[in-house]
Write a protein that holds these residues in place. Structure first.
Motif, PDB file in Angstrom:
ATOM      1  N   GLU A  71       0.937  -1.077  -0.218  1.00 24.46           N
ATOM      2  CA  GLU A  71       0.130  -0.113  -0.059  1.00 24.46           C
ATOM      3  C   GLU A  71       0.866   1.293   0.172  1.00 24.46           C
ATOM      4  O   GLU A  71       1.997   1.322   0.615  1.00 24.46           O
ATOM      5  CB  GLU A  71      -0.992   0.068   1.335  1.00 24.46           C
ATOM      6  N   TYR A  72       0.368   2.406  -0.818  1.00 21.33           N
ATOM      7  CA  TYR A  72       1.323   3.608  -0.513  1.00 21.33           C
ATOM      8  C   TYR A  72      -0.007   4.966  -0.745  1.00 21.33           C
ATOM      9  O   TYR A  72      -0.994   4.600  -1.138  1.00 21.33           O
ATOM     10  CB  TYR A  72       2.170   3.593  -1.634  1.00 21.33           C
ATOM     11  N   SER A  73       0.660   5.727  -0.370  1.00 16.39           N
ATOM     12  CA  SER A  73      -0.102   7.021  -0.662  1.00 16.39           C
ATOM     13  C   SER A  73       0.165   7.916  -1.884  1.00 16.39           C
ATOM     14  O   SER A  73       1.476   8.231  -2.263  1.00 16.39           O
ATOM     15  CB  SER A  73       0.216   8.102   0.691  1.00 16.39           C
ATOM     16  N   VAL A  74      -0.750   7.901  -2.758  1.00 17.62           N
ATOM     17  CA  VAL A  74      -0.572   8.638  -4.125  1.00 17.62           C
ATOM     18  C   VAL A  74      -0.008  10.204  -3.671  1.00 17.62           C
ATOM     19  O   VAL A  74       0.878  10.598  -4.579  1.00 17.62           O
ATOM     20  CB  VAL A  74      -1.983   8.540  -4.855  1.00 17.62           C
ATOM     21  N   LEU A  75      -0.670  10.752  -2.881  1.00 20.02           N
ATOM     22  CA  LEU A  75      -0.336  12.145  -2.304  1.00 20.02           C
ATOM     23  C   LEU A  75       0.967  12.221  -1.992  1.00 20.02           C
ATOM     24  O   LEU A  75       1.592  13.202  -2.406  1.00 20.02           O
ATOM     25  CB  LEU A  75      -1.442  12.700  -1.440  1.00 20.02           C
ATOM     26  N   GLY A  76       1.269  11.488  -1.158  1.00 13.80           N
ATOM     27  CA  GLY A  76       2.613  11.363  -0.518  1.00 13.80           C
ATOM     28  C   GLY A  76       3.745  11.150  -1.597  1.00 13.80           C
ATOM     29  O   GLY A  76       4.797  11.968  -1.727  1.00 13.80           O
ATOM     30  N   SER A 297      10.649  10.036   2.495  1.00  8.51           N
ATOM     31  CA  SER A 297      10.053   9.430   3.327  1.00  8.51           C
ATOM     32  C   SER A 297       8.540   9.586   2.940  1.00  8.51           C
ATOM     33  O   SER A 297       7.829   8.604   3.054  1.00  8.51           O
ATOM     34  CB  SER A 297      10.144  10.220   4.604  1.00  8.51           C
ATOM     35  N   TRP A 298       8.136  10.755   2.398  1.00  8.51           N
ATOM     36  CA  TRP A 298       6.610  10.946   1.916  1.00  8.51           C
ATOM     37  C   TRP A 298       6.463   9.970   0.691  1.00  8.51           C
ATOM     38  O   TRP A 298       5.296   9.404   0.614  1.00  8.51           O
ATOM     39  CB  TRP A 298       6.534  12.458   1.458  1.00  8.51           C
ATOM     40  N   ALA A 299       7.288   9.759  -0.172  1.00 10.53           N
ATOM     41  CA  ALA A 299       7.135   9.120  -1.314  1.00 10.53           C
ATOM     42  C   ALA A 299       7.368   7.809  -1.213  1.00 10.53           C
ATOM     43  O   ALA A 299       7.009   7.012  -2.136  1.00 10.53           O
ATOM     44  CB  ALA A 299       8.195   9.455  -2.534  1.00 10.53           C
ATOM     45  N   GLY A 300       7.856   7.431  -0.045  1.00  4.80           N
ATOM     46  CA  GLY A 300       8.271   5.832   0.131  1.00  4.80           C
ATOM     47  C   GLY A 300       9.199   5.155  -0.768  1.00  4.80           C
ATOM     48  O   GLY A 300       9.289   3.970  -0.824  1.00  4.80           O
TER      49      GLY A 300
END
Length: 343
Positions: A71-76, A297-300
């Motif tokens: 799972e990941y955040s598209v916005l991040g 970190s935001w982008a993973g």
């Protein structure tokens, strides 16, 4: 633990050695696309992704490695990748580029690396954890792009393979320019390892093989994933400050190996020396390192974690992060290199 140290360390040493000897840093590659219209290093990066993709998807389908999707955040990923792209231009190197240039004795890279590790650790474990969660808990999806589109992953792998073949064929057909060279200083194996110049496409192929080997080597120690730089860097600095030995996993020994491999390569080639930059460069390195840690970190992930590893498994996170990182590099390059030259 010994297996973890040897496995991660050896992969890292070979990776760092190859990076240093081939000068393979995607900050310059992405910047050259915009400023010099030179796509050589980017094409080599595509070759690396393709080689890794063919192997890692095969290993996954055969059951030798675990499901690589998460799972990941598209916005991040969008905002983080853009900040990371800006940061690596200011720092003078991407995550791996900063590690291997620190191994060459560049003080500016040491400064960028320290701020990169500190900001990444703060985002993951420390005072900035809330800031990290501010984005990464929103617009969360699974990064299995083929499954989301209802298309076999092999179609994407085939497309990458075709593109890489066309890149190589174009290079083979292009006219070669003879360049005057000085007589070699070394001979035999030492010449091959420390002096010979290798085409960037060979470097891309070799890095793809290393990235592929990283998957089973990492999973053998209980860590699911391939090459990654940001979380291991954050884990390393957190271990140094807290003594929490649970953080010393395969990835930590990987990044330490990159540093050691680069140092060995630089010493063998006679390229190691301490270089102290001026104050403005140190300031840019510091800011760049901070943006790298926050952005990754935001982008993973960074240029390796997202740009190489995630793209190879046909992850939507990887294929969003890569072009957005390039856009960040181009933005910073315009204000740092292009605009000043127009005045």
């Amino acid at each position: 633990m010994l297996v973890t140290i040897l496995s991660g360390g050896l992969v890292g040493i070979v990776f760092g050695f190859v990076l240093q000897r081939t000068r393979f840093c995607m900050t310059g590659g992405f910047r050259d696309m915009y400023i010099a219209k030179n796509y050589t290093l980017f094409n080599a990066f595509i070759i690396a992704i393709t080689v890794e993709s063919i192997g890692v998807i095969s290993l996954w389908k055969l059951g030798y490695i675990s499901n690589p999707y998460e799972e990941y955040s598209v916005l991040g990923t969008l905002l983080g990748s853009y900040l990371f792209g800006i940061g690596i231009v200011l720092a003078g190197g991407c995550a791996t580029g900063t590690w291997y240039r620190a191994g060459e004795g560049l003080i500016g890279s040491w400064v960028a690396l320290i701020f990169y590790m500190l900001s990444a650790a703060s985002m993951k474990y420390g005072a900035l954890k809330g800031l990290n969660q501010l984005l990464t808990q929103n617009w969360v999806i699974n990064d299995n792009l083929p499954k989301s589109l209802g298309i076999s992953v092999w179609y994407f792998v085939a497309l990458l393979t075709i593109i890489s073949i066309l890149i190589v064929l174009k290079e083979l057909k292009s006219p070669k320019t003879e360049i005057a060279k000085l007589p070699p200083r070394y001979s035999g194996l030492r010449y091959l390892l420390f002096e010979r110049t290798y085409h960037k496409y060979w470097a891309g192929f070799t890095i793809g093989i290393i990235a592929l080997i990283a998957w089973p080597a990492s999973e053998f120690t209980g860590r699911v994933g391939g090459l990654g730089i940001t979380t291991p860097s954050a884990n390393l600095i957190t271990y140094i400050t807290t003594g929490d030995a649970r953080l010393l996993n395969w990835g930590v020994y990987l990044v330490l190996g990159i540093f050691l491999g680069s140092f060995i390569a630089a010493k063998g080639a006679g390229e190691f020396r301490w270089r102290i930059p001026d104050v403005p460069t140190l300031l840019k390195s510091s800011i760049g390192g901070l943006l790298m840690g926050v952005g990754a970190s935001w982008a993973g992930g960074c240029t390796i974690g997202n740009g190489l590893t995630a793209t190879a498994v046909i992850s939507s996170k990887g294929w969003i992060a890569l072009p957005v990182t390039i856009l960040g590099v181009w933005t910073a390059s315009y204000f740092i290199f292009v605009r000043p030259s127009q005045k």
